[in-house]
Design a protein around this motif. Structure first.
Motif, PDB file in Angstrom:
ATOM      1  N   GLU A  63       0.850  -1.178   0.000  1.00 52.70           N
ATOM      2  CA  GLU A  63       0.000   0.000   0.000  1.00 52.70           C
ATOM      3  C   GLU A  63       0.886   1.228   0.000  1.00 52.70           C
ATOM      4  OE1 GLU A  63      -0.520   0.021   4.872  1.00 52.70           O
ATOM      5  OE2 GLU A  63      -2.243  -0.387   3.583  1.00 52.70           O
ATOM      6  N   TRP A  64       0.276   2.399  -0.103  1.00 52.76           N
ATOM      7  CA  TRP A  64       1.045   3.643  -0.123  1.00 52.76           C
ATOM      8  C   TRP A  64       1.851   3.802   1.167  1.00 52.76           C
ATOM      9  CZ3 TRP A  64       1.381   8.007   2.922  1.00 52.76           C
ATOM     10  CH2 TRP A  64       2.074   9.093   2.359  1.00 52.76           C
ATOM     11  N   MET A  65       3.087   4.285   1.003  1.00 53.19           N
ATOM     12  CA  MET A  65       3.933   4.645   2.130  1.00 53.19           C
ATOM     13  C   MET A  65       4.585   5.986   1.835  1.00 53.19           C
ATOM     14  SD  MET A  65       5.853   1.106   3.356  1.00 53.19           S
ATOM     15  CE  MET A  65       6.423   0.579   1.731  1.00 53.19           C
ATOM     16  N   PRO A  66       4.988   6.740   2.854  1.00 52.36           N
ATOM     17  CA  PRO A  66       5.634   8.033   2.606  1.00 52.36           C
ATOM     18  C   PRO A  66       6.991   7.850   1.934  1.00 52.36           C
ATOM     19  CG  PRO A  66       5.748   7.469   4.929  1.00 52.36           C
ATOM     20  CD  PRO A  66       4.826   6.468   4.296  1.00 52.36           C
ATOM     21  N   LYS A  67       7.456   8.921   1.282  1.00 51.12           N
ATOM     22  CA  LYS A  67       8.692   8.830   0.504  1.00 51.12           C
ATOM     23  C   LYS A  67       9.912   8.475   1.351  1.00 51.12           C
ATOM     24  CE  LYS A  67       8.942  13.883   0.589  1.00 51.12           C
ATOM     25  NZ  LYS A  67       8.831  15.080  -0.277  1.00 51.12           N
ATOM     26  N   THR A  68       9.839   8.712   2.646  1.00 47.51           N
ATOM     27  CA  THR A  68      10.964   8.366   3.520  1.00 47.51           C
ATOM     28  C   THR A  68      11.170   6.855   3.626  1.00 47.51           C
ATOM     29  OG1 THR A  68       9.439   8.565   5.396  1.00 47.51           O
ATOM     30  CG2 THR A  68      10.838  10.469   4.902  1.00 47.51           C
ATOM     31  N   ALA A  69      10.203   6.059   3.140  1.00 49.34           N
ATOM     32  CA  ALA A  69      10.335   4.601   3.170  1.00 49.34           C
ATOM     33  C   ALA A  69      11.168   4.082   2.004  1.00 49.34           C
ATOM     34  CB  ALA A  69       8.954   3.947   3.136  1.00 49.34           C
ATOM     35  N   PHE A  70      11.458   4.964   1.022  1.00 46.64           N
ATOM     36  CA  PHE A  70      12.048   4.516  -0.230  1.00 46.64           C
ATOM     37  C   PHE A  70      13.365   5.232  -0.548  1.00 46.64           C
ATOM     38  CE2 PHE A  70       7.347   4.414  -0.789  1.00 46.64           C
ATOM     39  CZ  PHE A  70       7.184   3.046  -0.874  1.00 46.64           C
ATOM     40  N   LEU A  71      14.098   4.650  -1.470  1.00 45.38           N
ATOM     41  CA  LEU A  71      15.164   5.391  -2.136  1.00 45.38           C
ATOM     42  C   LEU A  71      14.501   6.475  -2.978  1.00 45.38           C
ATOM     43  CD1 LEU A  71      17.480   2.488  -3.381  1.00 45.38           C
ATOM     44  CD2 LEU A  71      17.991   4.125  -1.564  1.00 45.38           C
ATOM     45  N   SER A  72      14.958   7.711  -2.836  1.00 47.64           N
ATOM     46  CA  SER A  72      14.357   8.810  -3.593  1.00 47.64           C
ATOM     47  C   SER A  72      15.395   9.896  -3.810  1.00 47.64           C
ATOM     48  CB  SER A  72      13.143   9.389  -2.845  1.00 47.64           C
ATOM     49  OG  SER A  72      13.566  10.062  -1.672  1.00 47.64           O
ATOM     50  N   LEU A  73      15.118  10.780  -4.763  1.00 49.81           N
ATOM     51  CA  LEU A  73      16.064  11.835  -5.078  1.00 49.81           C
ATOM     52  C   LEU A  73      16.207  12.851  -3.952  1.00 49.81           C
ATOM     53  CD1 LEU A  73      15.131  12.452  -8.817  1.00 49.81           C
ATOM     54  CD2 LEU A  73      17.196  11.359  -7.929  1.00 49.81           C
ATOM     55  N   MET A  74      15.256  12.884  -3.044  1.00 56.95           N
ATOM     56  CA  MET A  74      15.344  13.822  -1.931  1.00 56.95           C
ATOM     57  C   MET A  74      16.637  13.608  -1.141  1.00 56.95           C
ATOM     58  SD  MET A  74      12.605  14.494   1.150  1.00 56.95           S
ATOM     59  CE  MET A  74      12.873  12.879   1.932  1.00 56.95           C
ATOM     60  N   LYS A  75      17.040  12.330  -0.976  1.00 56.14           N
ATOM     61  CA  LYS A  75      18.253  12.021  -0.214  1.00 56.14           C
ATOM     62  C   LYS A  75      19.283  11.208  -0.996  1.00 56.14           C
ATOM     63  CE  LYS A  75      16.271  12.140   4.446  1.00 56.14           C
ATOM     64  NZ  LYS A  75      16.079  11.385   5.719  1.00 56.14           N
ATOM     65  N   HIS A  76      18.883  10.653  -2.133  1.00 58.07           N
ATOM     66  CA  HIS A  76      19.759   9.716  -2.834  1.00 58.07           C
ATOM     67  C   HIS A  76      19.964  10.156  -4.281  1.00 58.07           C
ATOM     68  CE1 HIS A  76      17.389   7.483   0.285  1.00 58.07           C
ATOM     69  NE2 HIS A  76      18.621   7.205   0.685  1.00 58.07           N
ATOM     70  N   GLU A  77      20.753  11.223  -4.465  1.00 58.74           N
ATOM     71  CA  GLU A  77      20.944  11.808  -5.785  1.00 58.74           C
ATOM     72  C   GLU A  77      21.672  10.887  -6.765  1.00 58.74           C
ATOM     73  OE1 GLU A  77      24.045  13.903  -3.068  1.00 58.74           O
ATOM     74  OE2 GLU A  77      22.011  13.130  -2.920  1.00 58.74           O
ATOM     75  N   LYS A  78      22.372   9.859  -6.255  1.00 60.62           N
ATOM     76  CA  LYS A  78      23.048   8.915  -7.150  1.00 60.62           C
ATOM     77  C   LYS A  78      22.081   8.236  -8.112  1.00 60.62           C
ATOM     78  CE  LYS A  78      26.166   5.967  -5.857  1.00 60.62           C
ATOM     79  NZ  LYS A  78      26.880   4.908  -5.103  1.00 60.62           N
ATOM     80  N   LEU A  79      20.815   8.183  -7.751  1.00 61.17           N
ATOM     81  CA  LEU A  79      19.822   7.564  -8.628  1.00 61.17           C
ATOM     82  C   LEU A  79      19.761   8.263  -9.981  1.00 61.17           C
ATOM     83  CD1 LEU A  79      16.892   7.094  -6.068  1.00 61.17           C
ATOM     84  CD2 LEU A  79      18.426   5.313  -6.929  1.00 61.17           C
ATOM     85  N   ALA A  80      20.013   9.567  -9.987  1.00 61.99           N
ATOM     86  CA  ALA A  80      19.905  10.333 -11.227  1.00 61.99           C
ATOM     87  C   ALA A  80      21.041  10.047 -12.199  1.00 61.99           C
ATOM     88  CB  ALA A  80      19.857  11.828 -10.902  1.00 61.99           C
ATOM     89  N   LYS A  81      22.091   9.366 -11.739  1.00 63.68           N
ATOM     90  CA  LYS A  81      23.187   9.015 -12.645  1.00 63.68           C
ATOM     91  C   LYS A  81      22.859   7.779 -13.485  1.00 63.68           C
ATOM     92  CE  LYS A  81      26.750  10.928  -9.587  1.00 63.68           C
ATOM     93  NZ  LYS A  81      27.174  12.025 -10.479  1.00 63.68           N
ATOM     94  N   LEU A  82      21.741   7.136 -13.179  1.00 61.87           N
ATOM     95  CA  LEU A  82      21.322   5.941 -13.914  1.00 61.87           C
ATOM     96  C   LEU A  82      20.260   6.296 -14.949  1.00 61.87           C
ATOM     97  CD1 LEU A  82      20.886   3.608 -10.810  1.00 61.87           C
ATOM     98  CD2 LEU A  82      22.872   3.709 -12.337  1.00 61.87           C
ATOM     99  N   ARG A  83      20.149   5.462 -15.964  1.00 64.41           N
ATOM    100  CA  ARG A  83      19.087   5.595 -16.956  1.00 64.41           C
ATOM    101  C   ARG A  83      18.294   4.299 -16.948  1.00 64.41           C
ATOM    102  NH1 ARG A  83      20.069   9.737 -15.958  1.00 64.41           N
ATOM    103  NH2 ARG A  83      20.910  11.491 -17.141  1.00 64.41           N
ATOM    104  N   ALA A  84      17.019   4.418 -16.664  1.00 68.83           N
ATOM    105  CA  ALA A  84      16.157   3.241 -16.555  1.00 68.83           C
ATOM    106  C   ALA A  84      15.119   3.243 -17.662  1.00 68.83           C
ATOM    107  CB  ALA A  84      15.465   3.217 -15.195  1.00 68.83           C
ATOM    108  N   HIS A  85      14.762   2.061 -18.122  1.00 71.26           N
ATOM    109  CA  HIS A  85      13.662   1.912 -19.076  1.00 71.26           C
ATOM    110  C   HIS A  85      12.817   0.723 -18.662  1.00 71.26           C
ATOM    111  CE1 HIS A  85      11.260   1.797 -22.675  1.00 71.26           C
ATOM    112  NE2 HIS A  85      11.576   0.527 -22.830  1.00 71.26           N
ATOM    113  N   PHE A  86      11.508   0.941 -18.568  1.00 73.03           N
ATOM    114  CA  PHE A  86      10.585  -0.121 -18.184  1.00 73.03           C
ATOM    115  C   PHE A  86       9.649  -0.429 -19.343  1.00 73.03           C
ATOM    116  CE2 PHE A  86       6.454  -1.381 -16.154  1.00 73.03           C
ATOM    117  CZ  PHE A  86       6.867  -2.656 -15.782  1.00 73.03           C
TER     118      PHE A  86
END
Length: 265
Positions: A63-86
């Motif tokens: 179910e829905w959880m607040p963003k603090t439960a996840f990896l997110s750009l708010m604290k984890h800027e390394k995510l933006a160095k990746l390119r994802a395709h789904f």
């Protein structure tokens, strides 16, 4: 202080870009068109997310959880160095780094999820606070920052006005909106709150302004945290808002260059 002027019904407000974000915190995917359904977000938008190792979770569905439960750009800027395709037709998530494929798996299957989790555990290191888990939102839900399915809309003219304050260019993808529009004065989109609009063949109600967190400080191209946009918004305009949320009230198709119209009572 910001002075918001009225929106003229004669203005031509056009859809310029449509995006979805299948995995929270990862790459935006551009769309030329999409189908909106009542009380739902754009199909597959924030459908998946990577939990922190400390987030209690025992199921691949959540179910829905607040963003603090996840990896997110708010604290984890390394995510933006990746390119994802789904590829939502077959469930395959592909991750590239510096142009090279570094992970791939069918994230609708246990094995595929494990492959992706292994990669992020190694890539993010201690930032994950344990082994991350790739989770999927429950049916008709979303893992966005908002606890109900919404469509986010941003006025490109407001971003241009913010550039005037920051004295630097701003990639609109920093704000991770679903729909980017043009054709109205900066900040006049706030006057739409509480109003019903027509977008393509769909109808939506604008519910609230979007207040912004430090995630928008991350450059989506480089992963660098190189601006302080909430501070600049507050300094220049007296608020930290960029964009508006909308709830779909009547389903329909939307396309690039569709016109946004205010529905008269």
């Amino acid at each position: 202080m910001l002075k918001v002027v009225a929106i003229s019904f004669l203005m031509s407000i056009k859809v310029k870009k449509i995006y979805r974000y299948p995995i929270k915190g990862l790459t935006a995917e551009s769309m030329s068109s999409t189908v909106l359904k009542p009380a739902q977000s754009i199909m597959s938008d924030r459908r998946f997310a990577l939990t922190l190792g400390t987030t209690p979770n025992t199921s691949p569905m959540t179910e829905w959880m607040p963003k603090t439960a996840f990896l997110s750009l708010m604290k984890h800027e390394k995510l933006a160095k990746l390119r994802a395709h789904f590829d939502d037709k077959i469930g395959i998530l592909s991750i590239e780094r510096s142009g090279k494929l570094v992970a791939k798996g069918n994230i609708t299957s246990p094995i595929g999820r494990a492959l992706i989790e292994d990669f992020f555990s190694a890539y993010m290191g201690e930032e994950t606070q344990g082994r991350p888990k790739l989770v999927e939102c429950e049916h008709n839900s979303t893992l966005s920052d908002h606890d109900k399915p919404v469509i986010s809309i941003i006025n490109l003219s407001s971003i241009k006005d913010l550039e005037r304050v920051t004295l630097s260019g701003i990639n609109p993808i920093r704000f991770r909106a679903n729909i980017y529009v043009d054709g109205i004065e900066p900040w006049t989109e706030f006057n739409l709150v509480g109003k019903n609009i027509k977008l393509g063949s769909a109808s939506l109600k604008i519910t609230k302004r979007i207040d912004r967190c430090p995630a928008i400080n991350v450059d989506p191209d480089t992963g660098d945290r190189n601006l302080n946009l909430p501070k600049d918004l507050k300094r220049g305009f007296g608020h930290i808002d960029m964009g508006i949320y909308a709830v779909v009230t009547k389903g329909g198709n939307i396309n690039i260059n569709d016109t946004l119209k205010i529905e008269k009572k």
